[in-house]
Design a protein around this motif. Structure first.
Motif, PDB file in Angstrom:
ATOM      1  N   UNK A 107      50.944 177.750  80.694  1.00 44.46           N
ATOM      2  CA  UNK A 107      50.100 176.629  81.116  1.00 44.46           C
ATOM      3  C   UNK A 107      50.843 175.317  80.848  1.00 44.46           C
ATOM      4  N   UNK A 108      51.209 174.635  81.918  1.00 44.96           N
ATOM      5  CA  UNK A 108      51.918 173.354  81.802  1.00 44.96           C
ATOM      6  C   UNK A 108      51.123 172.201  82.402  1.00 44.96           C
ATOM      7  N   UNK A 109      50.087 172.561  83.189  1.00 45.53           N
ATOM      8  CA  UNK A 109      49.267 171.541  83.827  1.00 45.53           C
ATOM      9  C   UNK A 109      47.887 172.132  84.103  1.00 45.53           C
ATOM     10  N   UNK A 110      47.093 171.453  84.943  1.00 46.46           N
ATOM     11  CA  UNK A 110      45.721 171.896  85.210  1.00 46.46           C
ATOM     12  C   UNK A 110      45.639 173.053  86.202  1.00 46.46           C
ATOM     13  N   UNK A 111      46.769 173.428  86.851  1.00 49.91           N
ATOM     14  CA  UNK A 111      46.729 174.452  87.893  1.00 49.91           C
ATOM     15  C   UNK A 111      47.860 175.466  87.711  1.00 49.91           C
ATOM     16  N   UNK A 112      47.806 176.257  86.645  1.00 51.69           N
ATOM     17  CA  UNK A 112      48.909 177.198  86.383  1.00 51.69           C
ATOM     18  C   UNK A 112      48.773 178.547  87.094  1.00 51.69           C
ATOM     19  N   UNK A 113      47.613 178.818  87.721  1.00 54.97           N
ATOM     20  CA  UNK A 113      47.357 180.158  88.266  1.00 54.97           C
ATOM     21  C   UNK A 113      47.720 180.230  89.751  1.00 54.97           C
ATOM     22  N   UNK A 114      48.306 181.358  90.134  1.00 54.66           N
ATOM     23  CA  UNK A 114      48.720 181.529  91.528  1.00 54.66           C
ATOM     24  C   UNK A 114      48.136 182.789  92.153  1.00 54.66           C
ATOM     25  N   UNK A 115      47.358 183.553  91.384  1.00 54.68           N
ATOM     26  CA  UNK A 115      46.757 184.783  91.901  1.00 54.68           C
ATOM     27  C   UNK A 115      45.240 184.673  91.886  1.00 54.68           C
ATOM     28  N   UNK A 116      44.581 185.700  92.438  1.00 55.41           N
ATOM     29  CA  UNK A 116      43.117 185.761  92.463  1.00 55.41           C
ATOM     30  C   UNK A 116      42.644 186.859  91.502  1.00 55.41           C
ATOM     31  N   UNK A 117      41.555 186.563  90.784  1.00 57.44           N
ATOM     32  CA  UNK A 117      41.054 187.477  89.756  1.00 57.44           C
ATOM     33  C   UNK A 117      39.595 187.850  90.017  1.00 57.44           C
ATOM     34  N   UNK A 118      39.227 189.032  89.511  1.00 58.35           N
ATOM     35  CA  UNK A 118      37.818 189.451  89.565  1.00 58.35           C
ATOM     36  C   UNK A 118      37.009 188.726  88.497  1.00 58.35           C
ATOM     37  N   UNK A 119      37.677 188.353  87.396  1.00 59.95           N
ATOM     38  CA  UNK A 119      36.981 187.665  86.304  1.00 59.95           C
ATOM     39  C   UNK A 119      37.973 186.803  85.524  1.00 59.95           C
ATOM     40  N   UNK A 120      37.450 185.716  84.974  1.00 61.33           N
ATOM     41  CA  UNK A 120      38.223 184.843  84.087  1.00 61.33           C
ATOM     42  C   UNK A 120      37.395 184.631  82.823  1.00 61.33           C
ATOM     43  N   UNK A 121      38.042 184.756  81.670  1.00 60.05           N
ATOM     44  CA  UNK A 121      37.395 184.420  80.405  1.00 60.05           C
ATOM     45  C   UNK A 121      38.006 183.136  79.865  1.00 60.05           C
ATOM     46  N   UNK A 122      37.169 182.314  79.246  1.00 60.68           N
ATOM     47  CA  UNK A 122      37.616 181.010  78.734  1.00 60.68           C
ATOM     48  C   UNK A 122      36.777 180.702  77.492  1.00 60.68           C
ATOM     49  N   UNK A 123      37.299 181.100  76.330  1.00 61.49           N
ATOM     50  CA  UNK A 123      36.528 181.017  75.094  1.00 61.49           C
ATOM     51  C   UNK A 123      37.000 179.862  74.218  1.00 61.49           C
ATOM     52  N   UNK A 124      36.105 178.919  73.946  1.00 61.65           N
ATOM     53  CA  UNK A 124      36.388 177.764  73.082  1.00 61.65           C
ATOM     54  C   UNK A 124      37.626 176.992  73.547  1.00 61.65           C
ATOM     55  N   UNK A 125      37.704 176.768  74.848  1.00 59.82           N
ATOM     56  CA  UNK A 125      38.879 176.094  75.417  1.00 59.82           C
ATOM     57  C   UNK A 125      38.510 174.807  76.145  1.00 59.82           C
ATOM     58  N   UNK A 126      37.435 174.826  76.929  1.00 51.94           N
ATOM     59  CA  UNK A 126      37.113 173.662  77.767  1.00 51.94           C
ATOM     60  C   UNK A 126      36.928 172.385  76.952  1.00 51.94           C
ATOM     61  N   UNK A 127      36.427 172.508  75.731  1.00 51.36           N
ATOM     62  CA  UNK A 127      36.242 171.320  74.900  1.00 51.36           C
ATOM     63  C   UNK A 127      37.568 170.712  74.452  1.00 51.36           C
ATOM     64  N   UNK A 128      38.672 171.472  74.620  1.00 55.46           N
ATOM     65  CA  UNK A 128      39.997 171.008  74.198  1.00 55.46           C
ATOM     66  C   UNK A 128      40.835 170.443  75.345  1.00 55.46           C
ATOM     67  N   UNK A 129      40.466 170.722  76.597  1.00 55.33           N
ATOM     68  CA  UNK A 129      41.350 170.356  77.707  1.00 55.33           C
ATOM     69  C   UNK A 129      41.067 168.922  78.157  1.00 55.33           C
ATOM     70  N   UNK A 130      42.098 168.191  78.564  1.00 58.53           N
ATOM     71  CA  UNK A 130      41.932 166.788  78.968  1.00 58.53           C
ATOM     72  C   UNK A 130      41.044 166.589  80.190  1.00 58.53           C
ATOM     73  N   UNK A 131      40.987 167.587  81.102  1.00 58.07           N
ATOM     74  CA  UNK A 131      40.182 167.413  82.316  1.00 58.07           C
ATOM     75  C   UNK A 131      39.444 168.705  82.665  1.00 58.07           C
ATOM     76  N   UNK A 132      38.287 168.968  82.018  1.00 58.80           N
ATOM     77  CA  UNK A 132      37.528 170.191  82.296  1.00 58.80           C
ATOM     78  C   UNK A 132      37.131 170.329  83.761  1.00 58.80           C
ATOM     79  N   UNK A 133      36.891 169.217  84.436  1.00 52.63           N
ATOM     80  CA  UNK A 133      36.479 169.267  85.840  1.00 52.63           C
ATOM     81  C   UNK A 133      37.556 169.913  86.707  1.00 52.63           C
TER      82      UNK A 133
END
Length: 273
Positions: A173-199
């Motif tokens: 993860x180097x920026x807000x858009x590090x993913x290039x594939x499609x997933x059935x599910x994403x988990x994000x635990x105790x992370x959004x409160x730390x990122x500069x731009x949750x939106x």
């Protein structure tokens, strides 16, 4: 390989069998010691020494918080924030101490069971920390990926993937858009409160999920420790609607932290519209 056991987990009245490491605090300290090439007794004494003034292991989070405060991190500078997570040595013991808790292990097993019930095949853990969520996903037959900032903690997670003999794809993860594939599910635990731009991150999650894909989130924006960015506190009261506005519907909201917890923390399960 670490100790893996079978657990019966109830999801909406249905019992699901989940494979997961059953790791207590001593086991997790032994893992860190093995990684660092130290004896567990030596490491335990070191960790006790730095956390003693805060009340011991259970408050190790305060050690990381003290480091963050001492560095006077510019919360408006995304690269400065990312650099802290890449370089800190305190996040490994902090995350492993937290992951040994009954509440955290219950959460991870529940999410794995939920995914098995929903027949999730391809899953990504965003902000993967010590890597346990990806380990559990892989142990249960899912195609697992882990995304995090390159640095000391991610290096430790990669070592754990080898230790447990699991095939987990790692994404830097180097920026807000590090993913290039499609997933059935994403988990994000105790992370959004730390990122500069949750939106922007939520929009990227939406773009990176397959149709009707699932998004699992835990996040507490207020009343948290210093590493939670102050500017994100505005999402505390409007979190449900905020995520919905990015193209998701809320399909489940489960309190996972035991009867004595009054922090207001929930596991949110959203589905991509």
């Amino acid at each position: 390989m670490g100790m893996v056991e079978d657990f019966k987990v109830n999801v909406s009245g249905k019992e699901i069998n989940v494979k997961a490491p059953n790791l207590d605090l001593d086991s997790n300290i032994r893992e860190i010691a093995e990684y660092l090439g130290k004896s567990s007794e030596e490491l335990k004494k070191e960790l006790e020494a730095v956390s003693e003034k805060f009340g011991g292991f259970g408050k190790y989070v305060k050690v990381t918080e003290e480091e963050w405060n001492s560095k006077k991190i510019d919360q408006e500078n995304a690269q400065e924030v990312l650099s802290f997570y890449a370089q800190t040595k305190n996040y490994i013991p902090e995350l492993m101490i937290i992951s040994a808790s009954e509440d955290k292990q219950r959460l991870r097993r529940f999410v794995a069971a939920y995914c098995l019930k929903e027949r999730i095949k391809k899953i990504l853990d965003f902000g993967s920390g010590s890597g346990e969520d990806s380990i559990i996903a892989s142990l249960n037959g899912m195609d697992a990926s882990a995304a995090d900032v390159e640095g000391k903690t991610f290096d430790f997670a990669k070592w754990r993937f080898k230790k447990y003999g699991v095939n987990v794809k790692t994404i830097s993860v180097k920026d807000d858009k590090p993913l290039s594939e499609k997933y059935d599910a994403i988990t994000c635990f105790e992370v959004l409160n730390h990122v500069p731009n949750p939106e922007r991150v939520l929009k990227h999650f939406h773009d990176s999920l397959k149709e009707r894909g699932l998004l699992f989130i835990t996040s507490r924006f207020k009343g948290n420790y210093s590493l939670s960015l102050k500017k994100n506190e505005k999402y505390h009261e409007i979190f449900d609607d905020f995520v919905k506005s990015k193209g998701f519907e809320l399909i489940n909201k489960v309190h996972m932290w035991g009867p004595k917890d009054n922090s207001g923390k929930w596991l949110y399960v959203f589905r991509k519209n």
